[in-house]
Scaffold this active site. Structure first.
Site, PDB file in Angstrom:
ATOM      1  N   SER A   8       4.002  -6.059  -3.294  1.00  0.00           N
ATOM      2  CA  SER A   8       3.804  -6.236  -1.848  1.00  0.00           C
ATOM      3  C   SER A   8       4.550  -7.474  -1.387  1.00  0.00           C
ATOM      4  O   SER A   8       4.590  -8.477  -2.102  1.00  0.00           O
ATOM      5  CB  SER A   8       2.305  -6.424  -1.574  1.00  0.00           C
ATOM      6  OG  SER A   8       2.114  -6.959  -0.263  1.00  0.00           O
ATOM      7  N   ASP A  44       0.154  -8.761  -6.892  1.00  0.00           N
ATOM      8  CA  ASP A  44      -0.293 -10.159  -6.954  1.00  0.00           C
ATOM      9  C   ASP A  44       0.294 -10.885  -8.159  1.00  0.00           C
ATOM     10  O   ASP A  44      -0.178 -11.974  -8.496  1.00  0.00           O
ATOM     11  CB  ASP A  44      -1.830 -10.204  -7.041  1.00  0.00           C
ATOM     12  CG  ASP A  44      -2.480  -9.552  -5.843  1.00  0.00           C
ATOM     13  OD1 ASP A  44      -1.815  -9.430  -4.806  1.00  0.00           O
ATOM     14  OD2 ASP A  44      -3.647  -9.138  -5.952  1.00  0.00           O
ATOM     15  N   ASN A  77       7.698   9.191   5.500  1.00  0.00           N
ATOM     16  CA  ASN A  77       8.773   8.230   5.794  1.00  0.00           C
ATOM     17  C   ASN A  77       8.159   6.855   5.620  1.00  0.00           C
ATOM     18  O   ASN A  77       7.357   6.419   6.444  1.00  0.00           O
ATOM     19  CB  ASN A  77       9.317   8.398   7.209  1.00  0.00           C
ATOM     20  CG  ASN A  77      10.327   7.296   7.542  1.00  0.00           C
ATOM     21  OD1 ASN A  77      10.680   6.485   6.676  1.00  0.00           O
ATOM     22  ND2 ASN A  77      10.788   7.252   8.773  1.00  0.00           N
ATOM     23  N   SER A 132       0.839  -1.202   0.000  1.00  0.00           N
ATOM     24  CA  SER A 132       0.000   0.000   0.000  1.00  0.00           C
ATOM     25  C   SER A 132       0.875   1.252   0.000  1.00  0.00           C
ATOM     26  O   SER A 132       0.577   2.235  -0.687  1.00  0.00           O
ATOM     27  CB  SER A 132      -0.914   0.006   1.227  1.00  0.00           C
ATOM     28  OG  SER A 132      -1.707  -1.156   1.230  1.00  0.00           O
ATOM     29  N   HIS A 168       1.895 -13.036  -0.421  1.00  0.00           N
ATOM     30  CA  HIS A 168       2.407 -12.772  -1.770  1.00  0.00           C
ATOM     31  C   HIS A 168       3.534 -13.717  -2.180  1.00  0.00           C
ATOM     32  O   HIS A 168       3.982 -14.539  -1.391  1.00  0.00           O
ATOM     33  CB  HIS A 168       2.803 -11.303  -1.874  1.00  0.00           C
ATOM     34  CG  HIS A 168       1.603 -10.413  -1.742  1.00  0.00           C
ATOM     35  ND1 HIS A 168       0.896  -9.924  -2.813  1.00  0.00           N
ATOM     36  CD2 HIS A 168       0.933 -10.005  -0.648  1.00  0.00           C
ATOM     37  CE1 HIS A 168      -0.144  -9.235  -2.383  1.00  0.00           C
ATOM     38  NE2 HIS A 168      -0.139  -9.269  -1.064  1.00  0.00           N
TER      39      HIS A 168
HETATM   40  C1  LIG Z   1      -3.331  -5.808  -5.812  1.00  0.00           C
HETATM   41  C2  LIG Z   1      -2.862  -5.372  -4.462  1.00  0.00           C
HETATM   42  N1  LIG Z   1      -2.355  -4.135  -4.321  1.00  0.00           N
HETATM   43  C3  LIG Z   1      -1.906  -3.696  -3.121  1.00  0.00           C
HETATM   44  C4  LIG Z   1      -1.946  -4.498  -2.005  1.00  0.00           C
HETATM   45  C5  LIG Z   1      -1.475  -3.964  -0.687  1.00  0.00           C
HETATM   46  O1  LIG Z   1      -0.332  -4.606  -0.204  1.00  0.00           O
HETATM   47  P1  LIG Z   1       0.022  -4.552   1.372  1.00  0.00           P
HETATM   48  O2  LIG Z   1      -0.902  -5.508   2.055  1.00  0.00           O
HETATM   49  O3  LIG Z   1       1.442  -4.981   1.448  1.00  0.00           O
HETATM   50  O4  LIG Z   1      -0.195  -3.168   1.821  1.00  0.00           O
HETATM   51  C6  LIG Z   1      -2.474  -5.782  -2.104  1.00  0.00           C
HETATM   52  C7  LIG Z   1      -2.538  -6.640  -0.898  1.00  0.00           C
HETATM   53  O5  LIG Z   1      -2.745  -7.815  -0.913  1.00  0.00           O
HETATM   54  C8  LIG Z   1      -2.942  -6.237  -3.366  1.00  0.00           C
HETATM   55  O6  LIG Z   1      -3.458  -7.466  -3.513  1.00  0.00           O
END
Ligand SMILES: Cc1ncc(COP(=O)(O)O)c(C=O)c1O
Length: 445
Positions: A212, A191, A285, A84, A217
């Site tokens: 991610s 993904d 940050n 994210s 993942h």
């Molecule tokens: C397509 C996609 N984008 C972004 C994210 C966000 O990743 P994170 O959980 O590391 O914040 C995910 C999380 O599974 C995702 O499937």
């Protein structure tokens, strides 16, 4: 006498068995839809990072960034603390005044899929951009190039799109569309690590690729993510935004990398103001720590094997399901033509309405983990209640995904016996939920 690090290594080797992954027994152990494959290698690397006591991003983070960019055949990688955050960083880079008249301004529009993970687009929503949602193709669960082309309008400034469940959309063609029209393009590859279009990896077509490292993942470091690009200016902006917005690019602990630390004059600051404390972007940050990067380095050595195993599991599950006639009841996943997916999970879409919830309840009772395709049709989520949005065309297939799709695991901790069990229980679920003439017990006369 072995020193402390050597003792640590010996101790970990001695206890390796305790950290080796235990086989899951179908029907007895819960088979999660996703999981991490970590063991003594990852533990050894964390122990090395702990012995360094560096605590923030250091030598392991730098090594990971270099090796991961190499693995992906991209020029630059920035490690961040989640997928994210990777999307946040990539999107905010598009808004940087350093891009001059190419910077994305508030109230512009962006295009995305209605069936997306929220944090692919939340930074753009938080910034005040207007989302234009497009539907997905019912077979690939990705928007088509044509649907993106049709959604582009005079206010479109960005396309933010994730490769659904490891199945690529044609980012090669979408990148060309965006380039021709001066639109920024973010390929969310969270993904889809390792998926390809022709011989090129996904993520190499857009302005940024994000990924991610959350445990679900392809590669994990617990929490973590990365932003990659071939564009030097975007990299420079993202680096600054990740590290408080500072102008200085010294890694943690280093000083005077630019060799002009006390010679700059920037903004309205006095001449010679310490470059370490000059802020040229309004930043964050989002850095990670060496503990996470150390785990990532151990995982990187296994990444190709993980990807192959996921794809082999996906193929095998398709075979099992087809042999059992599951395609009468479900749409099975289909790779986008011209692409090689790197599957994240196995999506099944019930052909008939009203089947999904009872089927997933049944599967969970049989200790098979299930997940929905993220937010379904995101426009229906409570988070959208106060947000103005529009759709380009109908969102009919996204509604179908919201109502009738779910997914199960293909992660590398699963093998043939698990997949055979999962396939057979999916068929039992159908007969449990939908009594047919064959399996209905006649009522007593
Ligand atoms: C397509 C996609 N984008 C972004 C994210 C966000 O990743 P994170 O959980 O590391 O914040 C995910 C999380 O599974 C995702 O499937």
């Amino acid at each position: 006498m072995p020193n402390f690090r050597e003792k640590l290594r010996l101790l970990i080797a001695e206890h390796a068995e305790e950290y080796a992954s235990k086989p899951l027994i179908p029907g007895i152990d819960y088979l999660p839809a996703s999981g991490k494959c970590v063991g003594p290698d990852e533990l050894s690397m964390v122990a090395e990072a702990a012995a360094d006591m560096w605590l923030t991003a250091g030598r392991f983070a730098t090594e990971f960034e270099e090796k991961f960019a190499q693995w992906w055949s991209l020029d630059k990688c920035l490690l961040v603390n989640s997928g994210s955050s990777a999307n946040l960083l990539a999107f905010f880079s598009f808004t940087s005044p350093s891009l001059k008249d190419k910077a994305v301004l508030r109230n512009a529009e962006f295009i995305t899929s209605a069936c997306c993970f929220p944090s692919t687009i939340t930074p753009a929503l938080q910034y005040g951009l207007h989302p234009v949602f497009v539907d997905v193709d019912p077979m690939t669960l990705n928007p088509t190039v044509e649907s993106i082309r049709q959604a582009i309008g005079p206010k479109t400034r960005a396309v933010l799109l994730a490769h659904t469940m490891g199945n690529p959309y044609r980012s090669d063609h979408i990148a060309q569309l965006c380039k021709d029209r001066g639109i920024w393009f973010l390929e969310d590859c969270c993904d889809a690590l390792g998926a390809k279009i022709g011989d090129s990896p996904v993520g190499s077509f857009g302005d940024f690729a994000t990924c991610s490292f959350y445990p679900a993942h392809h590669l994990t470091m617990g929490e973590g993510g990365a932003v990659l690009t071939n564009d030097r200016l975007l990299h420079r902006i993202a680096l600054s935004l990740r590290d408080w917005g500072r102008d200085c690019w010294c890694p943690p602990g280093a000083t005077n990398t630019c060799k002009r630390r006390f010679d700059w004059q920037l903004g309205n600051l006095p001449v010679g103001y310490d470059h370490k404390y000059v802020y040229s972007q309004v930043g964050f940050n989002l850095k990670t720590t060496d503990f996470q990067a150390a785990v990532g380095l151990a995982q990187l050595k296994k990444l190709e094997k993980f990807i192959q195993k996921r794809n082999a599991n996906h193929r095998y599950l398709t075979r099992c399901l087809q042999d059992l006639g599951a395609d009468q009841y479900f749409n099975l996943p289909q790779a986008t033509p011209g692409t090689s997916p790197s599957w994240f999970g196995y999506v099944l879409t019930c052909r008939e309405q009203g089947m999904r919830t009872p089927i997933v309840k049944y599967l969970e009772r049989q200790k098979i983990g299930t997940r929905l395709l993220f937010g379904g049709n995101l426009t229906k989520q409570p988070m959208m209640a106060d947000i103005r949005w529009s759709a380009s065309g109908s969102l009919e297939h996204s509604n179908k995904v919201m109502n009738d799709s779910f997914w199960i695991g293909v992660w590398p901790g699963l093998g043939k016996s698990h997949l055979e069990y999962m396939a057979s229980k999916i068929i039992s679920a159908v007969s449990d939920v939908k009594p047919t003439a064959k399996n209905v017990v006649p009522a007593a006369a």
